[in-house]
Design a protein around this motif. Structure first.
Motif, PDB file in Angstrom:
ATOM      1  N   LEU A   1       0.811  -1.215   0.000  1.00 48.83           N
ATOM      2  CA  LEU A   1       0.000   0.000   0.000  1.00 48.83           C
ATOM      3  C   LEU A   1       0.849   1.272   0.000  1.00 48.83           C
ATOM      4  O   LEU A   1       0.390   2.314  -0.467  1.00 48.83           O
ATOM      5  N   ASN A   2       2.062   1.187   0.504  1.00 50.08           N
ATOM      6  CA  ASN A   2       2.921   2.373   0.579  1.00 50.08           C
ATOM      7  C   ASN A   2       3.999   2.393  -0.496  1.00 50.08           C
ATOM      8  O   ASN A   2       5.022   3.046  -0.341  1.00 50.08           O
ATOM      9  N   SER A   3       3.741   1.698  -1.596  1.00 50.55           N
ATOM     10  CA  SER A   3       4.766   1.573  -2.641  1.00 50.55           C
ATOM     11  C   SER A   3       4.681   2.626  -3.735  1.00 50.55           C
ATOM     12  O   SER A   3       5.501   2.636  -4.650  1.00 50.55           O
ATOM     13  N   GLY A   4       3.707   3.526  -3.668  1.00 52.42           N
ATOM     14  CA  GLY A   4       3.491   4.465  -4.772  1.00 52.42           C
ATOM     15  C   GLY A   4       4.647   5.411  -5.018  1.00 52.42           C
ATOM     16  O   GLY A   4       4.869   5.842  -6.151  1.00 52.42           O
ATOM     17  N   ASP A   5       5.383   5.749  -3.981  1.00 54.35           N
ATOM     18  CA  ASP A   5       6.526   6.650  -4.144  1.00 54.35           C
ATOM     19  C   ASP A   5       7.827   5.951  -3.782  1.00 54.35           C
ATOM     20  O   ASP A   5       8.782   6.572  -3.346  1.00 54.35           O
ATOM     21  N   LYS A   6       7.848   4.628  -3.990  1.00 56.16           N
ATOM     22  CA  LYS A   6       9.029   3.822  -3.675  1.00 56.16           C
ATOM     23  C   LYS A   6       9.253   2.799  -4.792  1.00 56.16           C
ATOM     24  O   LYS A   6       8.443   2.687  -5.715  1.00 56.16           O
ATOM     25  N   ILE A   7      10.336   2.055  -4.682  1.00 58.59           N
ATOM     26  CA  ILE A   7      10.566   0.917  -5.565  1.00 58.59           C
ATOM     27  C   ILE A   7      10.560  -0.323  -4.691  1.00 58.59           C
ATOM     28  O   ILE A   7      11.535  -0.609  -3.993  1.00 58.59           O
ATOM     29  N   HIS A   8       9.434  -1.020  -4.680  1.00 52.87           N
ATOM     30  CA  HIS A   8       9.269  -2.212  -3.858  1.00 52.87           C
ATOM     31  C   HIS A   8       9.218  -3.447  -4.753  1.00 52.87           C
ATOM     32  O   HIS A   8       8.793  -3.382  -5.905  1.00 52.87           O
ATOM     33  N   PHE A   9       9.622  -4.564  -4.166  1.00 53.01           N
ATOM     34  CA  PHE A   9       9.776  -5.810  -4.911  1.00 53.01           C
ATOM     35  C   PHE A   9       8.790  -6.850  -4.388  1.00 53.01           C
ATOM     36  O   PHE A   9       8.740  -7.121  -3.191  1.00 53.01           O
ATOM     37  N   PHE A  10       8.014  -7.437  -5.311  1.00 53.32           N
ATOM     38  CA  PHE A  10       6.969  -8.395  -4.960  1.00 53.32           C
ATOM     39  C   PHE A  10       7.307  -9.752  -5.568  1.00 53.32           C
ATOM     40  O   PHE A  10       7.762  -9.835  -6.703  1.00 53.32           O
ATOM     41  N   LEU A  11       7.072 -10.809  -4.812  1.00 55.10           N
ATOM     42  CA  LEU A  11       7.570 -12.134  -5.154  1.00 55.10           C
ATOM     43  C   LEU A  11       6.510 -13.005  -5.814  1.00 55.10           C
ATOM     44  O   LEU A  11       5.313 -12.839  -5.565  1.00 55.10           O
ATOM     45  N   GLU A  12       6.978 -13.929  -6.643  1.00 54.16           N
ATOM     46  CA  GLU A  12       6.103 -14.955  -7.200  1.00 54.16           C
ATOM     47  C   GLU A  12       5.686 -15.926  -6.083  1.00 54.16           C
ATOM     48  O   GLU A  12       6.545 -16.389  -5.323  1.00 54.16           O
ATOM     49  N   PRO A  13       4.402 -16.249  -5.955  1.00 49.70           N
ATOM     50  CA  PRO A  13       3.984 -17.219  -4.936  1.00 49.70           C
ATOM     51  C   PRO A  13       4.736 -18.542  -5.013  1.00 49.70           C
ATOM     52  O   PRO A  13       5.099 -19.117  -3.981  1.00 49.70           O
ATOM     53  N   ASP A  14       5.005 -19.001  -6.237  1.00 49.20           N
ATOM     54  CA  ASP A  14       5.673 -20.294  -6.388  1.00 49.20           C
ATOM     55  C   ASP A  14       7.157 -20.229  -6.065  1.00 49.20           C
ATOM     56  O   ASP A  14       7.838 -21.261  -6.052  1.00 49.20           O
ATOM     57  N   ALA A  15       7.675 -19.038  -5.814  1.00 47.81           N
ATOM     58  CA  ALA A  15       9.088 -18.898  -5.472  1.00 47.81           C
ATOM     59  C   ALA A  15       9.322 -18.936  -3.966  1.00 47.81           C
ATOM     60  O   ALA A  15      10.470 -18.887  -3.516  1.00 47.81           O
ATOM     61  N   VAL A  16       8.241 -19.007  -3.198  1.00 47.63           N
ATOM     62  CA  VAL A  16       8.342 -19.034  -1.740  1.00 47.63           C
ATOM     63  C   VAL A  16       7.868 -20.395  -1.249  1.00 47.63           C
ATOM     64  O   VAL A  16       6.750 -20.820  -1.534  1.00 47.63           O
ATOM     65  N   GLY A  17       8.737 -21.097  -0.522  1.00 46.74           N
ATOM     66  CA  GLY A  17       8.416 -22.431  -0.040  1.00 46.74           C
ATOM     67  C   GLY A  17       7.528 -22.420   1.183  1.00 46.74           C
ATOM     68  O   GLY A  17       7.219 -21.357   1.742  1.00 46.74           O
ATOM     69  N   PRO A  18       7.096 -23.602   1.625  1.00 42.07           N
ATOM     70  CA  PRO A  18       6.251 -23.716   2.827  1.00 42.07           C
ATOM     71  C   PRO A  18       6.913 -23.135   4.075  1.00 42.07           C
ATOM     72  O   PRO A  18       6.225 -22.731   5.014  1.00 42.07           O
ATOM     73  N   ASP A  19       8.260 -23.079   4.070  1.00 42.71           N
ATOM     74  CA  ASP A  19       8.977 -22.523   5.220  1.00 42.71           C
ATOM     75  C   ASP A  19       9.070 -21.004   5.169  1.00 42.71           C
ATOM     76  O   ASP A  19       9.678 -20.381   6.046  1.00 42.71           O
ATOM     77  N   GLY A  20       8.447 -20.393   4.142  1.00 41.89           N
ATOM     78  CA  GLY A  20       8.466 -18.945   4.027  1.00 41.89           C
ATOM     79  C   GLY A  20       9.743 -18.382   3.445  1.00 41.89           C
ATOM     80  O   GLY A  20       9.941 -17.165   3.438  1.00 41.89           O
ATOM     81  N   LYS A  21      10.620 -19.245   2.929  1.00 48.03           N
ATOM     82  CA  LYS A  21      11.879 -18.808   2.351  1.00 48.03           C
ATOM     83  C   LYS A  21      11.882 -19.016   0.841  1.00 48.03           C
ATOM     84  O   LYS A  21      11.133 -19.850   0.314  1.00 48.03           O
ATOM     85  N   LEU A  22      12.738 -18.274   0.152  1.00 52.26           N
ATOM     86  CA  LEU A  22      12.843 -18.432  -1.295  1.00 52.26           C
ATOM     87  C   LEU A  22      13.358 -19.830  -1.630  1.00 52.26           C
ATOM     88  O   LEU A  22      14.247 -20.358  -0.964  1.00 52.26           O
ATOM     89  N   ASN A  23      12.790 -20.413  -2.683  1.00 55.06           N
ATOM     90  CA  ASN A  23      13.231 -21.728  -3.133  1.00 55.06           C
ATOM     91  C   ASN A  23      14.065 -21.648  -4.405  1.00 55.06           C
ATOM     92  O   ASN A  23      14.291 -22.654  -5.072  1.00 55.06           O
ATOM     93  N   ARG A  24      14.499 -20.426  -4.742  1.00 55.74           N
ATOM     94  CA  ARG A  24      15.308 -20.197  -5.939  1.00 55.74           C
ATOM     95  C   ARG A  24      16.011 -18.850  -5.768  1.00 55.74           C
ATOM     96  O   ARG A  24      15.653 -18.067  -4.872  1.00 55.74           O
TER      97      ARG A  24
END
Length: 297
Positions: A73-96
């Motif tokens: 919601l606060n990304s309009g004046d920023k550069i924020h990075f959003f992740l692919e759902p399939d790139a995050v494992g069940p442990d909440g960490k990146l799988n790639r």
């Protein structure tokens, strides 16, 4: 600057709701934007990142992801990075590697990054195209982003129209979409329903919910075509890097999953009419320090 769009092209846009302009950006310009995109992804830090995932749409399954957290919601004046759902494992960490995990990043690229600012706010061709279309009395750029469409996991973007997500009264959104890599059926090119902007009403809008997060406010009954992934008449836009795609805010369009081993980076930004009502319900809000960017003046 003289007009860029011909009467024939203006008629095509009015008829179809979108227009493809091949070779609008040179290979060097396109490569500069692509290199900057990859640099930004490579250099952003995962430390303290909220692991915000992004899936477009309004299905029950997407509510976990259709980011209503503060990072979104606060990304309009920023550069924020959003992740692919399939790139995050069940442990909440990146799988790639993170370079293969980002779904998109923005939404203030046009203001904050010198390369993207050059090809948005400072590009006379963008101002002339906007003037040629003649759809806005006070054109304002309200968001910009790079969509990465990662190999194998770049997800489906359901049939939608942009004014649902960037709502003015009356609707006025226009998208400018620039592929930084060639777009094919395999890597998830855009598909359009030509002429649907004339028959498709804006039936709902993405809003900030009173209790936090985002949701859809229903305006009227949904168009049944929005729920049909194989709507009759869809036209695929297999296009080369450097093409400029003009997208009417009411035209229905989608993209399929990237099933290839190649990414499909694209830079896109949206324009609304600053003289029309843009209320406090909208998910994306300007701030006193960073109002929506005027294209003229």
């Amino acid at each position: 600057m003289t007009s860029i769009l011909t009467p024939v092209q203006l008629e095509q846009f009015e008829r179809n709701g979108y227009l493809l302009l091949p070779n609008f950006f040179t290979q060097d310009e396109t490569n500069e934007m692509l290199a900057q995109s990859k640099k930004l992804v490579s250099e952003f830090s995962m430390e303290n990142h909220p692991m915000t995932k992004f899936t477009p749409g309004d299905t029950e399954n997407s509510k976990e992801y259709h980011v209503g957290d503060e990072y979104f919601l606060n990304s309009g004046d920023k550069i924020h990075f959003f992740l692919e759902p399939d790139a995050v494992g069940p442990d909440g960490k990146l799988n790639r590697p993170k370079e293969r995990a980002v779904n998109k990043f923005g939404h203030g690229l046009h203001m904050l990054d010198p390369v993207f600012r050059k090809y948005t706010l400072e590009d006379p061709r963008v101002r002339q195209i906007t003037a040629d279309l003649g759809l806005h009395r006070d054109p304002r750029i309200l968001q910009s982003m790079v969509i990465c469409k990662q190999p194998s996991i770049g997800g489906v973007v359901p049939l939608h129209n942009d004014s649902t997500f960037l709502y003015t009264s009356p609707p006025s959104a226009v998208g400018l979409w620039i592929p930084l890599e060639n777009c094919t059926l395999a890597n998830g090119c855009l598909s359009f329903l030509p002429g649907s902007q004339k028959t498709t009403r804006i039936t709902k809008r993405l809003v900030r919910l009173p209790g936090g997060g985002t949701g859809f406010e229903q305006l009227e009954a949904d168009d049944p075509r929005v729920d049909d992934p194989d709507a009759d008449g869809l036209v695929a836009a297999e296009i080369d890097a450097g093409t400029l795609v003009l997208i009417h805010g009411s035209v229905l369009h989608r993209s399929s999953r990237n099933t290839s081993d190649k990414s499909r980076f694209a830079y896109t930004f949206h324009i609304i009419d600053g003289e029309l009502e843009y209320d406090e319900k909208n998910w994306l809000q300007p701030t006193p320090e960073a109002p929506f960017s005027k294209l003229f003046g």
